[in-house]
Design a protein around this motif. Structure first.
Motif, PDB file in Angstrom:
ATOM      1  N   GLY A   1       0.968  -1.278   0.125  1.00  6.42           N
ATOM      2  CA  GLY A   1      -0.002  -0.018   0.178  1.00  6.42           C
ATOM      3  C   GLY A   1       0.904   1.140  -0.006  1.00  6.42           C
ATOM      4  N   THR A   2       0.988   1.917   0.902  1.00  2.12           N
ATOM      5  CA  THR A   2       1.716   3.414   1.196  1.00  2.12           C
ATOM      6  C   THR A   2       2.701   3.107   1.936  1.00  2.12           C
ATOM      7  N   MET A   3       3.433   1.781   2.221  1.00  2.00           N
ATOM      8  CA  MET A   3       4.778   1.766   3.182  1.00  2.00           C
ATOM      9  C   MET A   3       5.458   0.569   2.530  1.00  2.00           C
ATOM     10  N   THR A   4       6.930   0.948   2.504  1.00  2.00           N
ATOM     11  CA  THR A   4       7.790  -0.006   2.104  1.00  2.00           C
ATOM     12  C   THR A   4       9.154   0.062   2.946  1.00  2.00           C
ATOM     13  N   TRP A   5      10.100  -0.948   2.783  1.00  2.00           N
ATOM     14  CA  TRP A   5      11.231  -1.095   3.411  1.00  2.00           C
ATOM     15  C   TRP A   5      12.217  -1.763   2.523  1.00  2.00           C
TER      16      TRP A   5
ATOM     17  N   VAL B   1      20.445   5.425   6.610  1.00  3.35           N
ATOM     18  CA  VAL B   1      21.578   5.311   7.573  1.00  3.35           C
ATOM     19  C   VAL B   1      21.591   6.370   8.420  1.00  3.35           C
ATOM     20  N   SER B   2      21.577   7.785   7.767  1.00  2.50           N
ATOM     21  CA  SER B   2      21.632   8.951   8.636  1.00  2.50           C
ATOM     22  C   SER B   2      20.341   9.053   9.544  1.00  2.50           C
ATOM     23  N   ARG B   3      19.029   8.950   9.124  1.00  2.36           N
ATOM     24  CA  ARG B   3      17.912   8.927   9.857  1.00  2.36           C
ATOM     25  C   ARG B   3      17.874   7.946  11.015  1.00  2.36           C
ATOM     26  N   LEU B   4      18.240   6.643  10.495  1.00  2.00           N
ATOM     27  CA  LEU B   4      18.255   5.428  11.650  1.00  2.00           C
ATOM     28  C   LEU B   4      19.471   5.682  12.796  1.00  2.00           C
ATOM     29  N   THR B   5      20.418   6.258  12.247  1.00  2.00           N
ATOM     30  CA  THR B   5      21.583   6.508  13.252  1.00  2.00           C
ATOM     31  C   THR B   5      20.925   7.757  14.252  1.00  2.00           C
ATOM     32  N   SER B   6      20.427   8.707  13.850  1.00  2.00           N
ATOM     33  CA  SER B   6      19.827   9.946  14.268  1.00  2.00           C
ATOM     34  C   SER B   6      18.750   9.388  15.605  1.00  2.00           C
ATOM     35  N   LEU B   7      18.109   8.465  14.915  1.00  2.00           N
ATOM     36  CA  LEU B   7      16.939   7.660  15.836  1.00  2.00           C
ATOM     37  C   LEU B   7      17.628   7.058  16.878  1.00  2.00           C
TER      38      LEU B   7
ATOM     39  N   HIS C   1      10.553  11.726  17.502  1.00  2.00           N
ATOM     40  CA  HIS C   1      11.698  11.191  16.601  1.00  2.00           C
ATOM     41  C   HIS C   1      11.313  10.026  15.705  1.00  2.00           C
ATOM     42  N   ALA C   2      10.974   9.044  16.397  1.00  2.00           N
ATOM     43  CA  ALA C   2      10.502   7.602  15.805  1.00  2.00           C
ATOM     44  C   ALA C   2       9.226   7.944  14.817  1.00  2.00           C
ATOM     45  N   ASP C   3       8.170   8.398  15.154  1.00  2.00           N
ATOM     46  CA  ASP C   3       7.221   8.489  14.267  1.00  2.00           C
ATOM     47  C   ASP C   3       7.579   9.474  12.994  1.00  2.00           C
ATOM     48  N   PRO C   4       8.050  10.602  12.934  1.00  2.00           N
ATOM     49  CA  PRO C   4       8.356  11.457  11.877  1.00  2.00           C
ATOM     50  C   PRO C   4       9.719  10.707  11.031  1.00  2.00           C
ATOM     51  N   HIS C   5      10.499  10.238  11.769  1.00  2.00           N
ATOM     52  CA  HIS C   5      11.507   9.656  10.879  1.00  2.00           C
ATOM     53  C   HIS C   5      10.976   8.133   9.944  1.00  2.00           C
ATOM     54  N   MET C   6       9.948   7.622  10.735  1.00  2.00           N
ATOM     55  CA  MET C   6       9.567   6.193  10.132  1.00  2.00           C
ATOM     56  C   MET C   6       8.389   6.517   9.243  1.00  2.00           C
ATOM     57  N   ASN C   7       7.869   7.610   9.168  1.00  2.00           N
ATOM     58  CA  ASN C   7       6.909   7.961   8.332  1.00  2.00           C
ATOM     59  C   ASN C   7       7.651   8.398   6.934  1.00  2.00           C
ATOM     60  N   VAL C   8       8.879   9.024   7.030  1.00  2.00           N
ATOM     61  CA  VAL C   8       9.573   9.213   5.874  1.00  2.00           C
ATOM     62  C   VAL C   8      10.187   8.055   5.231  1.00  2.00           C
ATOM     63  N   LEU C   9      10.818   7.373   6.123  1.00  2.00           N
ATOM     64  CA  LEU C   9      11.507   6.048   5.507  1.00  2.00           C
ATOM     65  C   LEU C   9      10.672   5.156   5.237  1.00  2.00           C
ATOM     66  N   LEU C  10       9.515   4.825   5.366  1.00  2.00           N
ATOM     67  CA  LEU C  10       8.744   3.905   5.013  1.00  2.00           C
ATOM     68  C   LEU C  10       7.660   4.236   4.065  1.00  2.00           C
TER      69      LEU C  10
ATOM     70  N   ASP D   1       6.140   6.267  -1.640  1.00  2.00           N
ATOM     71  CA  ASP D   1       6.262   7.413  -2.789  1.00  2.00           C
ATOM     72  C   ASP D   1       7.493   8.115  -2.572  1.00  2.00           C
ATOM     73  N   ALA D   2       7.819   8.669  -1.345  1.00  2.00           N
ATOM     74  CA  ALA D   2       8.771   9.649  -1.225  1.00  2.00           C
ATOM     75  C   ALA D   2       9.918   9.061  -0.400  1.00  2.00           C
ATOM     76  N   GLY D   3       9.956   7.846   0.075  1.00  2.00           N
ATOM     77  CA  GLY D   3      11.007   7.454   1.130  1.00  2.00           C
ATOM     78  C   GLY D   3      12.278   7.206   0.380  1.00  2.00           C
ATOM     79  N   PRO D   4      13.208   6.940   1.108  1.00  2.00           N
ATOM     80  CA  PRO D   4      14.558   6.482   0.546  1.00  2.00           C
ATOM     81  C   PRO D   4      14.335   5.017  -0.203  1.00  2.00           C
ATOM     82  N   PHE D   5      13.448   4.446   0.289  1.00  2.00           N
ATOM     83  CA  PHE D   5      13.201   2.913  -0.177  1.00  2.00           C
ATOM     84  C   PHE D   5      12.067   2.982  -1.401  1.00  2.00           C
ATOM     85  N   ALA D   6      11.670   3.876  -1.832  1.00  2.00           N
ATOM     86  CA  ALA D   6      10.657   3.883  -2.878  1.00  2.00           C
ATOM     87  C   ALA D   6      10.913   3.013  -4.320  1.00  2.00           C
TER      88      ALA D   6
END
Length: 137
Positions: free
Chosen positions: A44-48, A59-65, A87-96, A99-104
């Motif tokens: 759906g809207t999430m990917t990993w 790596v940068s976002r997860l290290t920050s988390l 921290h977790a909610d905003p970063h995970m929303n971007v990561l997952l 459409d726009a995350g690093p794993f898109a």
């Protein structure tokens, strides 16, 4: 990892050492804490990407988390709530974000490298007045 000395919740005395991190590195944090705690329906809207470590932004976002988690765990009663909400909610929303995350571009069990943001060099003297430039003083 930077020292937590001077951060809220911990003040060293003469013989005291900064608390040791709970996790030894970001991979240990992701595999033994984050992965078991973030159980989402991917699709759906999430990917990993299982090869998250190949994505510079991830790596940068997860290290920050991880660093934020290490700090917030020492804050007592509301520390983990602050970590989840701020921290977790905003970063995970971007990561997952599919459409726009690093794993898109990735598919399940298939890593695909993204492309760098396009950059045009700045004019030669643009950064001369930067507050962070070396003034020689």
């Amino acid at each position: 990892m930077t020292s937590v000395a001077g951060q809220a919740g911990w003040v060293p005395d003469e013989d005291d050492q900064p608390p040791r991190p709970h996790f030894s590195n970001v991979e240990e944090f992701v595999t033994t804490f984050l992965s078991p705690h973030i159980q989402r329906n991917l699709g759906g809207t999430m990917t990993w990407c299982s090869k998250w470590w190949k994505h510079t932004e991830a790596v940068s976002r997860l290290t920050s988390l991880w660093m934020a988690w290490e700090h917030q765990r020492l804050q007592g009663a509301t520390g983990m709530s602050v970590w989840w909400l701020h921290h977790a909610d905003p970063h995970m929303n971007v990561l997952l974000s599919r459409d726009a995350g690093p794993f898109a571009r990735c598919k399940p069990d298939e890593h695909r490298q993204g492309k760098d943001l396009p950059c045009t060099p700045a004019p030669p003297n643009m950064w001369m007045s930067s507050a962070f430039s070396d003034t020689g003083s």
